[in-house]
Scaffold this active site. Structure first.
Site, PDB file in Angstrom:
ATOM      1  N   GLU A 173      -7.089   2.172 -13.383  1.00 15.19           N
ATOM      2  CA  GLU A 173      -6.430   3.302 -12.704  1.00 15.19           C
ATOM      3  C   GLU A 173      -5.176   3.733 -13.469  1.00 15.19           C
ATOM      4  O   GLU A 173      -4.958   4.935 -13.695  1.00 15.19           O
ATOM      5  CB  GLU A 173      -6.080   2.918 -11.262  1.00 15.19           C
ATOM      6  CG  GLU A 173      -7.324   2.827 -10.385  1.00 15.19           C
ATOM      7  CD  GLU A 173      -7.055   2.336  -8.966  1.00 15.19           C
ATOM      8  OE1 GLU A 173      -7.924   2.550  -8.115  1.00 15.19           O
ATOM      9  OE2 GLU A 173      -5.997   1.738  -8.700  1.00 15.19           O
ATOM     10  N   HIS A 209     -26.629  21.305  -0.846  1.00 15.17           N
ATOM     11  CA  HIS A 209     -26.760  21.920  -2.157  1.00 15.17           C
ATOM     12  C   HIS A 209     -25.735  23.023  -2.350  1.00 15.17           C
ATOM     13  O   HIS A 209     -25.487  23.781  -1.412  1.00 15.17           O
ATOM     14  CB  HIS A 209     -28.182  22.497  -2.291  1.00 15.17           C
ATOM     15  CG  HIS A 209     -28.472  23.012  -3.654  1.00 15.17           C
ATOM     16  ND1 HIS A 209     -28.666  22.167  -4.727  1.00 15.17           N
ATOM     17  CD2 HIS A 209     -28.589  24.274  -4.134  1.00 15.17           C
ATOM     18  CE1 HIS A 209     -28.895  22.896  -5.807  1.00 15.17           C
ATOM     19  NE2 HIS A 209     -28.850  24.174  -5.475  1.00 15.17           N
ATOM     20  N   ALA A 211     -13.442   2.136  -3.626  1.00 15.53           N
ATOM     21  CA  ALA A 211     -13.358   3.153  -4.677  1.00 15.53           C
ATOM     22  C   ALA A 211     -12.321   2.709  -5.684  1.00 15.53           C
ATOM     23  O   ALA A 211     -11.345   2.054  -5.340  1.00 15.53           O
ATOM     24  CB  ALA A 211     -12.967   4.496  -4.090  1.00 15.53           C
ATOM     25  N   ILE A 266      -6.823  -2.001 -10.974  1.00 17.92           N
ATOM     26  CA  ILE A 266      -5.463  -1.469 -11.146  1.00 17.92           C
ATOM     27  C   ILE A 266      -5.243  -1.086 -12.620  1.00 17.92           C
ATOM     28  O   ILE A 266      -4.646  -0.054 -12.927  1.00 17.92           O
ATOM     29  CB  ILE A 266      -4.405  -2.471 -10.640  1.00 17.92           C
ATOM     30  CG1 ILE A 266      -4.561  -2.651  -9.122  1.00 17.92           C
ATOM     31  CG2 ILE A 266      -2.989  -2.017 -10.975  1.00 17.92           C
ATOM     32  CD1 ILE A 266      -3.659  -3.683  -8.485  1.00 17.92           C
ATOM     33  N   ALA A 301      11.641 -14.141   6.265  1.00 21.51           N
ATOM     34  CA  ALA A 301      11.376 -15.195   7.257  1.00 21.51           C
ATOM     35  C   ALA A 301      10.696 -16.373   6.587  1.00 21.51           C
ATOM     36  O   ALA A 301       9.946 -16.203   5.622  1.00 21.51           O
ATOM     37  CB  ALA A 301      10.486 -14.641   8.366  1.00 21.51           C
ATOM     38  N   LYS A 353      -0.029   5.346  -6.024  1.00 22.46           N
ATOM     39  CA  LYS A 353      -1.060   5.362  -7.079  1.00 22.46           C
ATOM     40  C   LYS A 353      -1.908   6.637  -6.989  1.00 22.46           C
ATOM     41  O   LYS A 353      -2.080   7.361  -7.957  1.00 22.46           O
ATOM     42  CB  LYS A 353      -1.914   4.097  -6.920  1.00 22.46           C
ATOM     43  CG  LYS A 353      -3.007   3.863  -7.919  1.00 22.46           C
ATOM     44  CD  LYS A 353      -4.369   4.312  -7.515  1.00 22.46           C
ATOM     45  CE  LYS A 353      -4.931   3.883  -6.207  1.00 22.46           C
ATOM     46  NZ  LYS A 353      -5.594   2.623  -6.156  1.00 22.46           N
ATOM     47  N   TYR A 377       6.308   4.671   9.676  1.00 24.06           N
ATOM     48  CA  TYR A 377       5.895   3.299  10.022  1.00 24.06           C
ATOM     49  C   TYR A 377       6.911   2.645  10.949  1.00 24.06           C
ATOM     50  O   TYR A 377       6.577   1.975  11.918  1.00 24.06           O
ATOM     51  CB  TYR A 377       5.710   2.462   8.752  1.00 24.06           C
ATOM     52  CG  TYR A 377       4.302   2.560   8.205  1.00 24.06           C
ATOM     53  CD1 TYR A 377       3.383   1.543   8.385  1.00 24.06           C
ATOM     54  CD2 TYR A 377       3.881   3.697   7.520  1.00 24.06           C
ATOM     55  CE1 TYR A 377       2.087   1.657   7.906  1.00 24.06           C
ATOM     56  CE2 TYR A 377       2.597   3.822   7.035  1.00 24.06           C
ATOM     57  CZ  TYR A 377       1.702   2.795   7.230  1.00 24.06           C
ATOM     58  OH  TYR A 377       0.412   2.904   6.766  1.00 24.06           O
ATOM     59  N   CYS A 416       0.829  -1.207   0.000  1.00 21.92           N
ATOM     60  CA  CYS A 416       0.000   0.000   0.000  1.00 21.92           C
ATOM     61  C   CYS A 416       0.864   1.257   0.000  1.00 21.92           C
ATOM     62  O   CYS A 416       0.673   2.160  -0.811  1.00 21.92           O
ATOM     63  CB  CYS A 416      -0.930  -0.031   1.213  1.00 21.92           C
ATOM     64  SG  CYS A 416      -1.912   1.446   1.395  1.00 21.92           S
TER      65      CYS A 416
END
Ligand SMILES: Cc1cc2nc3c(=O)[nH]c(=O)nc-3n(C[C@H](O)[C@H](O)[C@H](O)COP(=O)(O)OP(=O)(O)OC[C@H]3O[C@@H](n4cnc5c(N)ncnc54)[C@H](O)[C@@H]3O)c2cc1C
Length: 459
Positions: free
Chosen positions: A187, A441, A346, A184, A121, A57, A105, A49
């Site tokens: 896209e 609206h 999406a 994919i 591993a 992406k 991360y 990701c």
């Protein structure tokens, strides 16, 4: 077991293979319940990701939209000067952002007390993995190894690239062939087309985007064609040859096409080859996906598997939900089965597709009386730009209970709009409740609460 580790006879309470969307979340949540956790990552922290999936992406999708924004600006009185794309700069900036995310991360893991081992591993017994030649034991092993793009073997297939390479091309191609009709593929077709590349998309079936509502599939095809993407269905590539000027693809209908790059987006296979699972009796499906129960447990009690490698729904939020459920189940005495009902999704094609719930075709198979509400309109913005673009929205309703079974959309911001509707569907919202909701609206989204007339007779 809050606050203390389970057993001293193992090196860890939980050993996770793969620090992608699923592995990172499972590590952090398990550690927050006091488990001693290590995660092995052979390639990149953050997984598909962050590195070669959703994030890069979407950044390229943003980049691709500027070309039509520059043109559309004229309708609003702007004069836009000369413009050109610096592909190398775009990729370098994208890489900078990904490197920043990789660091975040890593820090999230270390701040949670999770040990990250930057090695491949493999599993050698129900409680032991081998990492960088070292044996490590754990009470539980969680397989979160993700998936990898698959290119079928045929003459010249070695010349094809996949999404992995598309994110790192040295230069922007002039002509691209995209093969495959999944999300994919569409896209990347939209990304390249928006960046000024001539795109041909090839799909061997009748119509691409199988599994999505037919009206979304038809509308997307029409809109992509209007933008200049050469869509070719019911055809495949037979062979690819290298020529002086690039690549030549021969199609099954005898046509030949020339391209600088041929991108295969024809599916992804679970990353389970030579992981050692079969040697110790863990069941794999014929696709190589790890077979698991509703709690993500394999047939070996100490081994669990989540995310793409189980091939349930290959989506980041699904991998994350499965990860959290495993951590709750194993370390918080709170067994959770992830819910797969009404998972919204999406597609960041141009225009975008958003969907939640079931399609009209599925509804007609499962329910006796179905009402369909559909609208197709030119977005307000394009009344000024003159662009011939249509937005399509659709509700599928069970005539008996009045419950909304599916919401489908093709148009700008489809993902942003459908997310909120997913909450409504999970609450079991009826069409009457949609109707009773006041619209905002002027938006496109208000159409979802103002459609009053059914467009198809009850089937
Ligand atoms: C081009 C593209 C676009 C996408 N766009 C979207 C999107 O818009 N929205 C969305 O929800 N999803 C999207 N996805 C899907 C999403 O990326 C995946 O569903 C998600 O990353 C799955 O998470 P995971 O944890 O199962 O696997 P991954 O994130 O793939 O992580 C698995 C990790 O395991 C590591 N690994 C594998 N084998 C070993 C081993 N033996 N030892 C150590 N480490 C190992 C890998 O290096 C990898 O880092 C996209 C995918 C692609 C390819």
């Amino acid at each position: 077991m809050k606050g203390k580790t389970i057993m001293a006879q193992f090196d860890y309470d939980l050993f996770i293979i793969g620090a992608g969307s699923g592995g990172v979340r499972a590590s952090r949540v398990s550690a927050s319940y006091g488990a001693k956790v290590a995660v092995a990552e052979e390639r990149y922290v953050g997984g598909t990701c962050v590195n070669v999936g959703c994030i890069p992406k979407k950044l390229l999708v943003y980049a691709s939209h500027y070309s039509e924004d520059f043109i559309d600006a004229a309708g609003f009185g702007w004069t836009v000067g000369e413009r050109s794309l610096n592909w190398q700069k775009l990729i370098a900036n994208k890489d900078k952002e990904i490197a920043r995310l990789n660091d975040i991360y890593r820090k999230l893991l270390s701040d949670s007390g999770v040990e990250v081992i930057d090695e491949r591993a493999e599993v050698v017994d129900p409680h032991t993995v081998v990492v960088g030649g070292r044996k490590i034991t754990a009470k539980y092993i969680l397989v979160a190894v993700g998936s990898w793009p698959m290119v079928p073997k045929f003459p010249g297939s070695e010349h094809a690239i996949t999404s992995n390479e598309a994110f790192y091309l040295q230069s922007l191609p002039r002509n691209v062939i995209v093969v495959g009709g999944g999300y994919i593929g569409v896209e990347f077709a939209g990304i390249f087309e928006g960046l000024g590349v001539h795109v041909t998309q090839i799909y061997r079936g009748e119509l691409f985007m199988r599994g999505f509502d037919d009206d979304c599939r038809i509308t997307l095809a029409e809109e992509m064609r209007k933008r200049g993407v050469d869509l070719r269905f019911n055809v495949d590539i037979e062979k690819i040859e290298q020529t002086d000027g690039g690549l030549r693809a021969t199609l099954t209908n005898g046509d030949t096409l020339h391209a600088d790059q041929i991108l295969y987006a024809t599916g992804r296979i679970p990353n389970t080859a030579s992981l050692g699972l079969q040697n110790i009796g863990v069941q794999l499906k014929y696709t190589g996906a790890v077979a698991v129960d509703e709690y993500s447990k394999t047939n070996v009690d100490s081994i669990y598997a989540i995310g793409d490698c189980t091939d349930r729904m290959m989506l980041t939020p699904v991998a994350i939900a499965e990860a959290r459920a495993v951590a709750e189940t194993l370390f918080n005495n709170n067994p959770i089965m992830p819910a797969y009902l009404n998972v919204p999704t999406a597609v960041f094609s141009t225009p975008a597709v958003g969907t939640v719930g079931i399609t009209e075709a599925e509804a007609r198979e499962k329910f006796k009386n179905i009402d369909v509400y559909k609208t197709s309109f030119r977005p307000l913005r394009h009344t000024m730009t003159g662009r011939d673009e249509k937005t399509m929205m659709k509700l599928v309703v069970d005539g008996a209970s009045n419950k909304v079974l599916g919401c489908h959309m093709v148009g700008p911001d489809a993902g942003e709009i459908i997310q909120g509707l997913a909450v409504a569907l999970n609450c079991g919202a009826t069409k009457a409740q949609f109707d009773a909701t006041i619209g905002i609206h002027p938006t496109a989204a208000e159409e979802f609460v103002t459609m009053r007339t059914t467009t198809a007779p009850r089937g």
